[in-house]
Design a protein around this motif. Structure first.
Motif, PDB file in Angstrom:
ATOM      1  N   ILE A 193      -8.002   8.335 -17.795  1.00  0.00           N
ATOM      2  CA  ILE A 193      -8.653   7.094 -17.718  1.00  0.00           C
ATOM      3  C   ILE A 193      -7.581   6.269 -17.233  1.00  0.00           C
ATOM      4  O   ILE A 193      -7.705   5.251 -16.225  1.00  0.00           O
ATOM      5  N   ARG A 194      -6.559   6.201 -17.997  1.00  0.00           N
ATOM      6  CA  ARG A 194      -5.278   5.182 -17.627  1.00  0.00           C
ATOM      7  C   ARG A 194      -4.940   5.186 -16.447  1.00  0.00           C
ATOM      8  O   ARG A 194      -4.640   4.573 -15.394  1.00  0.00           O
ATOM      9  N   ASP A 195      -4.744   6.505 -15.830  1.00  0.00           N
ATOM     10  CA  ASP A 195      -4.264   6.888 -14.555  1.00  0.00           C
ATOM     11  C   ASP A 195      -5.231   6.579 -13.593  1.00  0.00           C
ATOM     12  O   ASP A 195      -4.626   5.973 -12.351  1.00  0.00           O
ATOM     13  N   SER A 196      -6.267   6.712 -13.755  1.00  0.00           N
ATOM     14  CA  SER A 196      -7.505   6.283 -12.752  1.00  0.00           C
ATOM     15  C   SER A 196      -7.523   4.636 -12.300  1.00  0.00           C
ATOM     16  O   SER A 196      -7.436   4.426 -11.166  1.00  0.00           O
ATOM     17  N   VAL A 197      -7.435   4.013 -13.547  1.00  0.00           N
ATOM     18  CA  VAL A 197      -7.403   2.503 -13.439  1.00  0.00           C
ATOM     19  C   VAL A 197      -5.845   2.091 -12.773  1.00  0.00           C
ATOM     20  O   VAL A 197      -5.759   1.181 -11.685  1.00  0.00           O
ATOM     21  N   LEU A 198      -4.821   2.618 -13.163  1.00  0.00           N
ATOM     22  CA  LEU A 198      -3.606   2.275 -12.592  1.00  0.00           C
ATOM     23  C   LEU A 198      -3.330   2.652 -11.075  1.00  0.00           C
ATOM     24  O   LEU A 198      -2.878   2.036 -10.336  1.00  0.00           O
ATOM     25  N   ASP A 199      -4.076   3.730 -10.733  1.00  0.00           N
ATOM     26  CA  ASP A 199      -4.094   4.151  -9.281  1.00  0.00           C
ATOM     27  C   ASP A 199      -4.736   3.178  -8.534  1.00  0.00           C
ATOM     28  O   ASP A 199      -4.164   2.554  -7.299  1.00  0.00           O
ATOM     29  N   VAL A 200      -5.913   2.512  -8.953  1.00  0.00           N
ATOM     30  CA  VAL A 200      -6.720   1.421  -8.251  1.00  0.00           C
ATOM     31  C   VAL A 200      -5.647   0.096  -8.236  1.00  0.00           C
ATOM     32  O   VAL A 200      -5.662  -0.322  -7.148  1.00  0.00           O
ATOM     33  N   ILE A 201      -4.997  -0.167  -9.343  1.00  0.00           N
ATOM     34  CA  ILE A 201      -4.392  -1.179  -9.298  1.00  0.00           C
ATOM     35  C   ILE A 201      -3.090  -1.173  -8.366  1.00  0.00           C
ATOM     36  O   ILE A 201      -2.821  -2.119  -7.706  1.00  0.00           O
ATOM     37  N   ARG A 202      -2.342   0.023  -8.503  1.00  0.00           N
ATOM     38  CA  ARG A 202      -1.315   0.249  -7.842  1.00  0.00           C
ATOM     39  C   ARG A 202      -1.525   0.132  -5.966  1.00  0.00           C
ATOM     40  O   ARG A 202      -0.844  -0.376  -5.251  1.00  0.00           O
ATOM     41  N   ARG A 203      -2.690   0.709  -5.896  1.00  0.00           N
ATOM     42  CA  ARG A 203      -3.311   0.698  -4.439  1.00  0.00           C
ATOM     43  C   ARG A 203      -3.466  -0.816  -4.021  1.00  0.00           C
ATOM     44  O   ARG A 203      -3.190  -1.292  -2.876  1.00  0.00           O
ATOM     45  N   GLY A 204      -3.779  -1.598  -4.870  1.00  0.00           N
ATOM     46  CA  GLY A 204      -4.203  -3.135  -4.628  1.00  0.00           C
ATOM     47  C   GLY A 204      -2.676  -3.780  -4.306  1.00  0.00           C
ATOM     48  O   GLY A 204      -2.475  -4.607  -3.416  1.00  0.00           O
ATOM     49  N   GLN A 205      -2.097  -3.445  -5.303  1.00  0.00           N
ATOM     50  CA  GLN A 205      -0.594  -4.005  -5.203  1.00  0.00           C
ATOM     51  C   GLN A 205       0.072  -3.813  -3.745  1.00  0.00           C
ATOM     52  O   GLN A 205       0.673  -4.369  -3.392  1.00  0.00           O
ATOM     53  N   ALA A 206       0.046  -2.546  -3.710  1.00  0.00           N
ATOM     54  CA  ALA A 206       0.785  -2.159  -2.215  1.00  0.00           C
ATOM     55  C   ALA A 206       0.011  -2.906  -1.108  1.00  0.00           C
ATOM     56  O   ALA A 206       0.630  -3.203  -0.116  1.00  0.00           O
ATOM     57  N   ALA A 207      -1.350  -3.006  -1.236  1.00  0.00           N
ATOM     58  CA  ALA A 207      -1.857  -3.614   0.036  1.00  0.00           C
ATOM     59  C   ALA A 207      -1.773  -5.174  -0.001  1.00  0.00           C
ATOM     60  O   ALA A 207      -1.239  -5.694   1.026  1.00  0.00           O
ATOM     61  N   LEU A 208      -1.566  -5.676  -1.127  1.00  0.00           N
ATOM     62  CA  LEU A 208      -1.027  -7.109  -1.186  1.00  0.00           C
ATOM     63  C   LEU A 208       0.497  -7.281  -0.578  1.00  0.00           C
ATOM     64  O   LEU A 208       0.649  -8.259  -0.003  1.00  0.00           O
ATOM     65  N   VAL A 209       1.410  -6.357  -1.004  1.00  0.00           N
ATOM     66  CA  VAL A 209       2.644  -6.471  -0.569  1.00  0.00           C
ATOM     67  C   VAL A 209       2.757  -6.172   0.899  1.00  0.00           C
ATOM     68  O   VAL A 209       3.176  -6.934   1.723  1.00  0.00           O
ATOM     69  N   GLY A 210       1.981  -5.448   1.338  1.00  0.00           N
ATOM     70  CA  GLY A 210       1.845  -4.967   2.788  1.00  0.00           C
ATOM     71  C   GLY A 210       1.441  -6.465   3.787  1.00  0.00           C
ATOM     72  O   GLY A 210       1.832  -6.604   4.593  1.00  0.00           O
ATOM     73  N   ARG A 211       0.311  -7.165   2.863  1.00  0.00           N
ATOM     74  CA  ARG A 211      -0.028  -8.303   3.603  1.00  0.00           C
ATOM     75  C   ARG A 211       0.701  -9.536   3.264  1.00  0.00           C
ATOM     76  O   ARG A 211       0.691 -10.754   4.024  1.00  0.00           O
ATOM     77  N   SER A 212       1.646  -9.541   2.366  1.00  0.00           N
ATOM     78  CA  SER A 212       2.485 -10.562   2.120  1.00  0.00           C
ATOM     79  C   SER A 212       3.683 -10.898   2.801  1.00  0.00           C
ATOM     80  O   SER A 212       4.385  -9.962   3.289  1.00  0.00           O
ATOM     81  N   ARG A 213       3.848 -12.184   3.098  1.00  0.00           N
ATOM     82  CA  ARG A 213       5.222 -12.504   3.951  1.00  0.00           C
ATOM     83  C   ARG A 213       6.420 -12.475   2.992  1.00  0.00           C
ATOM     84  O   ARG A 213       7.715 -12.216   3.355  1.00  0.00           O
ATOM     85  N   SER A 214       6.168 -12.533   1.695  1.00  0.00           N
ATOM     86  CA  SER A 214       7.161 -12.359   0.689  1.00  0.00           C
ATOM     87  C   SER A 214       6.939 -11.189  -0.183  1.00  0.00           C
ATOM     88  O   SER A 214       6.804 -11.144  -1.448  1.00  0.00           O
ATOM     89  N   GLY A 215       7.311 -10.048   0.231  1.00  0.00           N
ATOM     90  CA  GLY A 215       7.197  -8.870  -0.387  1.00  0.00           C
ATOM     91  C   GLY A 215       7.954  -8.687  -1.650  1.00  0.00           C
ATOM     92  O   GLY A 215       7.406  -8.224  -2.791  1.00  0.00           O
ATOM     93  N   SER A 216       8.973  -9.324  -1.768  1.00  0.00           N
ATOM     94  CA  SER A 216       9.804  -9.202  -2.856  1.00  0.00           C
ATOM     95  C   SER A 216       9.302  -9.519  -4.077  1.00  0.00           C
ATOM     96  O   SER A 216       9.343  -9.061  -5.178  1.00  0.00           O
ATOM     97  N   VAL A 217       8.514 -10.799  -3.984  1.00  0.00           N
ATOM     98  CA  VAL A 217       8.024 -11.528  -5.026  1.00  0.00           C
ATOM     99  C   VAL A 217       6.892 -10.617  -5.609  1.00  0.00           C
ATOM    100  O   VAL A 217       6.549 -10.351  -6.671  1.00  0.00           O
ATOM    101  N   CYS A 218       6.036 -10.361  -4.595  1.00  0.00           N
ATOM    102  CA  CYS A 218       4.884  -9.155  -5.060  1.00  0.00           C
ATOM    103  C   CYS A 218       5.223  -8.277  -5.673  1.00  0.00           C
ATOM    104  O   CYS A 218       4.729  -7.611  -6.675  1.00  0.00           O
ATOM    105  N   THR A 219       6.357  -7.529  -4.923  1.00  0.00           N
ATOM    106  CA  THR A 219       6.747  -6.214  -5.694  1.00  0.00           C
ATOM    107  C   THR A 219       7.355  -6.363  -6.997  1.00  0.00           C
ATOM    108  O   THR A 219       6.958  -5.491  -7.837  1.00  0.00           O
ATOM    109  N   SER A 220       8.009  -7.430  -7.216  1.00  0.00           N
ATOM    110  CA  SER A 220       8.402  -7.687  -8.589  1.00  0.00           C
ATOM    111  C   SER A 220       7.175  -7.836  -9.471  1.00  0.00           C
ATOM    112  O   SER A 220       7.242  -7.407 -10.774  1.00  0.00           O
ATOM    113  N   ARG A 221       6.452  -8.534  -9.363  1.00  0.00           N
ATOM    114  CA  ARG A 221       5.164  -8.639 -10.163  1.00  0.00           C
ATOM    115  C   ARG A 221       4.368  -7.496 -10.164  1.00  0.00           C
ATOM    116  O   ARG A 221       3.705  -7.290 -11.421  1.00  0.00           O
ATOM    117  N   ALA A 222       4.145  -6.894  -9.032  1.00  0.00           N
ATOM    118  CA  ALA A 222       3.711  -5.389  -9.067  1.00  0.00           C
ATOM    119  C   ALA A 222       4.278  -4.509 -10.224  1.00  0.00           C
ATOM    120  O   ALA A 222       3.718  -3.858 -11.075  1.00  0.00           O
TER     121      ALA A 222
END
Length: 109
Positions: free
Chosen positions: A75-104
């Motif tokens: 269960i934990r892994d299923s939820v974390l997988d969704v969160i990590r994919r979302g974080q990766a997508a956010l970093v990919g769209r962000s102009r400031s990837g380093s800030v998003c990566t540290s938050r992720a």
């Protein structure tokens, strides 16, 4: 006694896992997936309030066997997988990837 506790725990955790995975199914849009997981968990908790209370409000660690821990981890892994994919997508769209990566990184710990 512990065997019975593990059997009950696994039964309900497997049903919750099924609900979580079903809730996350659909378009690979992490916001929609998280909303689906939230709704599925709410439906599960409403349909099975005593089971949900047992799963979420009790201290189980002292008696859980490896199989029960694996179901819980799924269960934990299923939820974390969704969160990590979302974080990766956010970093990919962000102009400031380093800030998003540290938050992720902080969020996924």
């Amino acid at each position: 006694k512990e065997a019975l506790g593990n059997a009950v725990y696994r039964r309900w955790k497997r049903l919750l896992l099924e609900a979580v995975r079903h809730g996350a199914a659909g378009p690979e849009n992490s916001q929609a997936e998280i909303l689906g997981i939230w709704r599925a968990t709410l439906v599960f908790a409403t349909a099975h309030p005593h089971a949900y209370q047992f799963l979420e409000l009790q201290q189980h660690e002292s008696y859980l066997d490896e199989e029960s821990r694996q179901v819980s981890g799924a269960i934990r892994d299923s939820v974390l997988d969704v969160i990590r994919r979302g974080q990766a997508a956010l970093v990919g769209r962000s102009r400031s990837g380093s800030v998003c990566t540290s938050r992720a990184t902080r969020l996924s710990r």
